[in-house]
Design a protein around this motif. Structure first.
Motif, PDB file in Angstrom:
ATOM      1  N   GLU A  58       0.843  -1.200   0.000  1.00  0.00           N
ATOM      2  CA  GLU A  58       0.000   0.000   0.000  1.00  0.00           C
ATOM      3  C   GLU A  58       0.880   1.251   0.000  1.00  0.00           C
ATOM      4  N   GLY A  59       0.585   2.148  -0.932  1.00  0.00           N
ATOM      5  CA  GLY A  59       1.320   3.402  -1.020  1.00  0.00           C
ATOM      6  C   GLY A  59       2.565   3.349  -1.885  1.00  0.00           C
ATOM      7  N   LEU A  60       2.943   2.174  -2.393  1.00  0.00           N
ATOM      8  CA  LEU A  60       4.098   2.079  -3.268  1.00  0.00           C
ATOM      9  C   LEU A  60       3.761   2.609  -4.665  1.00  0.00           C
ATOM     10  N   ALA A  65       4.441  -1.881  -7.062  1.00  0.00           N
ATOM     11  CA  ALA A  65       3.431  -2.770  -6.495  1.00  0.00           C
ATOM     12  C   ALA A  65       3.089  -3.888  -7.467  1.00  0.00           C
ATOM     13  N   ARG A  66       2.982  -3.556  -8.761  1.00  0.00           N
ATOM     14  CA  ARG A  66       2.683  -4.597  -9.752  1.00  0.00           C
ATOM     15  C   ARG A  66       3.818  -5.614  -9.824  1.00  0.00           C
ATOM     16  N   TYR A  67       5.049  -5.137  -9.704  1.00  0.00           N
ATOM     17  CA  TYR A  67       6.203  -6.041  -9.739  1.00  0.00           C
ATOM     18  C   TYR A  67       6.131  -7.052  -8.604  1.00  0.00           C
ATOM     19  N   PHE A  68       5.909  -6.598  -7.382  1.00  0.00           N
ATOM     20  CA  PHE A  68       5.875  -7.528  -6.249  1.00  0.00           C
ATOM     21  C   PHE A  68       4.723  -8.520  -6.387  1.00  0.00           C
ATOM     22  N   ARG A  69       3.617  -8.076  -6.921  1.00  0.00           N
ATOM     23  CA  ARG A  69       2.495  -9.002  -7.123  1.00  0.00           C
ATOM     24  C   ARG A  69       2.841 -10.054  -8.182  1.00  0.00           C
ATOM     25  N   LEU A 180      13.946  -6.065  -1.616  1.00  0.00           N
ATOM     26  CA  LEU A 180      13.486  -4.782  -2.158  1.00  0.00           C
ATOM     27  C   LEU A 180      12.207  -4.283  -1.500  1.00  0.00           C
ATOM     28  N   LEU A 181      11.692  -5.030  -0.541  1.00  0.00           N
ATOM     29  CA  LEU A 181      10.448  -4.627   0.124  1.00  0.00           C
ATOM     30  C   LEU A 181      10.684  -3.480   1.111  1.00  0.00           C
ATOM     31  N   PRO A 182       9.663  -2.641   1.317  1.00  0.00           N
ATOM     32  CA  PRO A 182       9.807  -1.550   2.291  1.00  0.00           C
ATOM     33  C   PRO A 182      10.152  -2.044   3.695  1.00  0.00           C
ATOM     34  N   SER A 183       9.609  -3.194   4.096  1.00  0.00           N
ATOM     35  CA  SER A 183       9.896  -3.717   5.428  1.00  0.00           C
ATOM     36  C   SER A 183      11.352  -4.096   5.597  1.00  0.00           C
ATOM     37  N   GLN A 184      12.072  -4.274   4.466  1.00  0.00           N
ATOM     38  CA  GLN A 184      13.486  -4.636   4.521  1.00  0.00           C
ATOM     39  C   GLN A 184      14.400  -3.431   4.301  1.00  0.00           C
ATOM     40  N   GLY A 185      13.807  -2.244   4.338  1.00  0.00           N
ATOM     41  CA  GLY A 185      14.598  -1.022   4.290  1.00  0.00           C
ATOM     42  C   GLY A 185      14.628  -0.299   2.966  1.00  0.00           C
ATOM     43  N   ALA A 186      13.982  -0.828   1.925  1.00  0.00           N
ATOM     44  CA  ALA A 186      13.978  -0.172   0.619  1.00  0.00           C
ATOM     45  C   ALA A 186      12.943   0.955   0.600  1.00  0.00           C
ATOM     46  N   ARG A 187      13.345   2.118   0.108  1.00  0.00           N
ATOM     47  CA  ARG A 187      12.450   3.270   0.011  1.00  0.00           C
ATOM     48  C   ARG A 187      12.253   3.605  -1.467  1.00  0.00           C
ATOM     49  N   ASN A 197      12.515   4.978  -8.563  1.00  0.00           N
ATOM     50  CA  ASN A 197      13.804   5.013  -7.876  1.00  0.00           C
ATOM     51  C   ASN A 197      13.698   4.275  -6.548  1.00  0.00           C
ATOM     52  N   VAL A 198      14.758   3.570  -6.186  1.00  0.00           N
ATOM     53  CA  VAL A 198      14.796   2.914  -4.881  1.00  0.00           C
ATOM     54  C   VAL A 198      16.076   3.336  -4.173  1.00  0.00           C
ATOM     55  N   THR A 199      15.964   3.583  -2.876  1.00  0.00           N
ATOM     56  CA  THR A 199      17.096   3.984  -2.042  1.00  0.00           C
ATOM     57  C   THR A 199      17.269   2.968  -0.929  1.00  0.00           C
ATOM     58  N   ILE A 200      18.515   2.537  -0.704  1.00  0.00           N
ATOM     59  CA  ILE A 200      18.823   1.691   0.445  1.00  0.00           C
ATOM     60  C   ILE A 200      19.991   2.314   1.195  1.00  0.00           C
ATOM     61  N   THR A 201      20.113   1.955   2.457  1.00  0.00           N
ATOM     62  CA  THR A 201      21.209   2.439   3.277  1.00  0.00           C
ATOM     63  C   THR A 201      21.870   1.255   3.985  1.00  0.00           C
TER      64      THR A 201
END
Length: 289
Positions: A58-60, A65-69, A180-187, A197-201
């Motif tokens: 939600e909110g991606l 979102a289509r990719y993860f599905r 790449l999921l938000p819960s794993q730190g990907a923004r 764009n995706v950002t990780i730290t």
């Protein structure tokens, strides 16, 4: 015909020496690879949460979102680690193309992000270059060595080297997509209907890359506007791109089995320069408990 016998003896000595150097180099290299893998596993932590929940989409941005599905199933365990075997060709030329066959084995852990790529590029029969390409505990490592003994280059540390290796981890996350999921730190941030764009730290290091998705909602390419390229022993910053294809389903996860990476050089430097084309021979996941 004593000279013929002498020539035969000299050739036999050369063969024995070459075999011995290969064996000794392989033994030393295996030990160095083991040290890197020990460091990699020492920093490993279990992903949390342990399972993917489709509600975190939600909110991606829509293409994300289509990719993860398309690639994950609701309730899928998070990928904690992966072991990948590749084969393909590697371009050894900096200015003129010189494609050589390679084989490699790679170990990846998703939290703390890291990997160790142990490759061997064949130059001639019996003569190869062993390569360590790694990101371990925040340190980037790139070291090729003929027969595993004679070092051609040894780049390691933080800064551009570490950033370049973390870029590789992120670009290859199509092989371990729960990273790449938000819960794993990907923004994620929207770009358009087919890219984001995706950002990780990792510690003090942060980076952003652009993912583009195809008509099947799968990752088609990954781009970095600035990555360190070693030329003549010097590090130069250039755009870089990875392309992924031939998606297959493994353990319920859709992943690409083939890829190509290239430098996107300006015209005066030769334009787009592909340097790695590979296919996965084996991909095995370890899931969060």
């Amino acid at each position: 015909m004593m000279w013929v016998k002498g020539l035969g003896l000299a050739f036999a000595i050369i063969v024995v020496v070459a075999v011995g150097l290969n064996a000794y180099g392989a033994w030393r290299w295996a030990g160095q690879t083991g040290d890197l893998l020990t460091r990699l596993e020492a920093g490993r932590v279990e992903p949390e949460p342990a399972r993917y929940d489709v509600r975190e989409l939600e909110g991606l941005p829509a293409p994300v979102a289509r990719y993860f599905r398309a690639v994950l199933e609701d309730g899928q365990p998070m990928i904690a680690a992966a072991s990948v075997d590749h084969h393909g060709v590697f371009n050894m030329g900096e200015t003129v193309d010189s494609w050589k066959p390679f084989t490699s084995r790679q170990r990846v852990v998703t939290r703390r992000p890291g990997f160790v790529w142990d490759g061997q590029v064949s130059l001639l029969p019996g003569l190869g270059v062993r390569v360590h390409d790694a990101y371990v505990a925040g340190e980037g490592i790139l070291r090729p060595a003929i027969l595993g003994l004679f070092t051609l280059m040894d780049l390691r540390g933080a800064g551009d080297v570490a950033k370049g290796e973390l870029m590789r981890f992120l670009a290859e996350a199509a092989w371990y997509p729960t990273a790449l999921l938000p819960s794993q730190g990907a923004r994620w941030a929207a770009v358009d209907e087919r890219s984001a764009n995706v950002t990780i730290t990792d510690g003090d290091l942060a980076l952003t890359m652009t993912f583009t998705f195809n008509a099947q909602d799968l990752i088609e390419s990954v781009r970095a506007d600035a990555r360190g390229r070693s030329v003549g022993g010097r590090m130069m910053i250039r755009p870089w791109e990875g392309r992924w294809s031939d998606y297959q389903v493994l353990d319920g996860i859709r992943v690409p089995m083939s890829g190509e990476v290239a430098w996107l050089l300006p015209p005066e430097e030769g334009g787009r320069k592909s340097y790695w084309r590979g296919t996965i021979k084996s991909l095995k996941f370890e899931f969060a408990r």
